[in-house]
Design an enzyme around this catalytic site. Structure first.
Site, PDB file in Angstrom:
ATOM      1  N   PRO A 181      -3.686 -14.783   5.040  1.00 41.21           N
ATOM      2  CG  PRO A 181      -5.826 -15.243   6.343  1.00 41.21           C
ATOM      3  CD  PRO A 181      -4.315 -15.006   6.225  1.00 41.21           C
ATOM      4  CE  LYS A 224      -0.814  -8.800   1.366  1.00 45.34           C
ATOM      5  NZ  LYS A 224       0.418  -8.339   0.699  1.00 45.34           N
ATOM      6  CG  ASP A 253       8.752 -12.431  -2.407  1.00 45.00           C
ATOM      7  OD1 ASP A 253       9.334 -13.540  -3.182  1.00 45.00           O
ATOM      8  OD2 ASP A 253       7.773 -12.832  -1.717  1.00 45.00           O
TER       9      ASP A 253
END
Length: 451
Positions: free
Chosen positions: A146, A161, A258
């Site tokens: 999260p 984070k 990514d």
């Protein structure tokens, strides 16, 4: 039952109130116990001896158990301390600073003479800033864990984070992200302010992006209206500049692996900033590498990476091409489909462009604000980026050159995308059941099939 000595009068003795009698038999060879010895003996002490031996054995066993537990406890603490110690030294070369009043120490290691040191922020400061990581401060969640909004005592807003303990990404990915992004400085990369390794917590502290991530705007009709053509075109160029910096202009050659809409954050002026470097890899002298662990998000992966584990700067170029077409259309590649044909976004864009109907691809919200020549140029560039052969895809420097061109140069003709990444075929009679499948990066994926 115990055994005792024999008295000289009786030759036998009663035990337990006379309930048991045991007689001694004299040895024929006179080598047995004699009467004189028996006369000088006191009652047998073997019972207290057995009790003493048993007590000592139990005590020794307890000491062994306690000692083993202590050794295991010490080894576990030593590993945690070693991990925290390593976490405190692997970013000693990094750049970036946060106000000293929030930093307990800096990750300076043996290099205390460095002009800029990377700070470790106190855990209690981050607890207070995020209201103890409460749900109302939660911004979102990804494969790492999260992300929470935080407010420091001086009013500075931050994003924290938090590594999830159940995440597939562990301490190695955490260190990887810190080592990479802390050493990178670019206006289109999110800025890392600090980190925390205390009490089994692994936290990264970033500059706060008030407009969250690009996917929040692109794929939500309520917010998509805020992205007119000029903003989208600026976002495309900003992402391209950020990737170029990673590939060619930074001190390191970095493959992100990514790139996707949710990993592009937007600041208060809607400028894009690439984030989430947990999957990134550093390239030195090689142009291509292979991995057995394919990570990232299906729908954005280059075919050679998804199928063979091969990745290079051209893998990021493919992901950029997918992202570019998503920005133009307002549709997700890994969930885009047409009910009749099951075409992916890439195949749909190719078909429209080949027929000279490229403008049919764009988000209808852009109809009034777009510049047709720029839109068609972006579609062309996007299709060049998603070609099957990595050698046919342009580099990011070429992409930026093409984006900046005024239309006087002719672009090479792209080939058809190799296959439908994220292809989903809709069946009217049965709902799709693949939406819950998760990738290594803990995000939703769809099936992909050969062309």
């Amino acid at each position: 039952m115990g055994f005792g000595s024999v008295g000289d009068d009786e030759g036998s003795r009663c035990f337990n109130g006379g309930q048991l009698k045991l007689g001694w038999v004299m040895s024929r060879s006179n080598k047995s116990l004699g009467l004189e010895a028996n006369q000088n003996r006191t009652p047998d002490n073997s019972n207290p001896t057995l009790v003493l031996v048993a007590t000592l054995s139990a005590t020794f066993g307890l000491l062994v158990v306690c000692l083993s537990g202590f050794i295991i406890w010490r080894r576990r603490n030593s590993r945690e301390e070693a991990g925290n110690s390593q976490g405190g030294h692997f970013v000693d070369m990094a750049e970036g600073r946060i106000p000293n009043e929030y930093s307990r120490e800096t990750f300076s290691g043996e290099n205390r003479d460095r002009s800029q040191e990377f700070p470790s922020i106190q855990l209690d400061i981050l607890h207070a800033a995020t209201n103890h990581f409460s749900d109302e401060m939660k911004l979102g969640e990804g494969g790492f864990g999260p992300v929470y909004k935080g407010i420091l005592p001086d009013g500075k807003e931050i994003a924290v984070k938090r590594l999830s303990r159940t995440s597939g990404q562990g301490l190695v990915d955490f260190k990887n992200e810190v080592m990479l992004i802390a050493r990178l400085q670019h206006r289109n990369l999110v800025r890392l302010l600090g980190c925390c390794l205390e009490k089994n917590e692994k936290l990264l502290v970033y500059e706060f992006m008030p407009n969250k991530s690009l996917d929040v705007f692109l794929f939500n009709s309520k917010f998509a209206v805020q992205l007119d053509w000029q903003k989208r075109f600026n976002i495309i160029k900003g992402i391209a500049r950020g990737i170029l910096y990673l590939h060619e202009d930074s001190r390191l050659r970095i493959i992100h692996r990514d790139l996707k809409a949710s990993n592009v954050l937007l600041d208060h002026e809607m400028n894009p900033k690439i984030s989430d470097f947990g999957m990134a890899r550093i390239f030195e002298d090689k142009n291509e590498a292979n991995t057995n662990r394919v990570v990232g998000t299906y729908g954005y992966m280059a075919p050679e990476y998804a199928m063979q584990g091969l990745f290079s700067i051209k893998s990021d170029v493919f992901s950029f091409g997918v992202l570019l077409l998503e920005i133009l259309s307002g549709k997700k590649n890994n969930s885009f489909h047409l009910s009749e044909t099951g075409e992916s976004l890439l195949a749909f864009a190719w078909k429209l462009w080949s027929k000279g109907e490229g403008m049919e691809l764009i988000d209808r919200i852009l109809a009034l604000s777009c510049v047709a020549s720029e839109v068609l140029k972006c579609i062309h560039i996007g299709l060049l980026c998603v070609q099957e052969d990595p050698a046919d895809r342009p580099t990011m420097s070429s992409v930026i050159f093409m984006l900046a061109s005024d239309g006087t140069i002719s672009l090479p003709r792209p080939t058809e995308p190799a296959f439908s990444v994220g292809r989903v075929v809709s069946e009217p009679s049965e709902p799709m059941s693949n939406d819950g499948v998760c990738s290594v990066n803990e995000v939703t994926i769809s099936n992909f099939s050969p062309r």
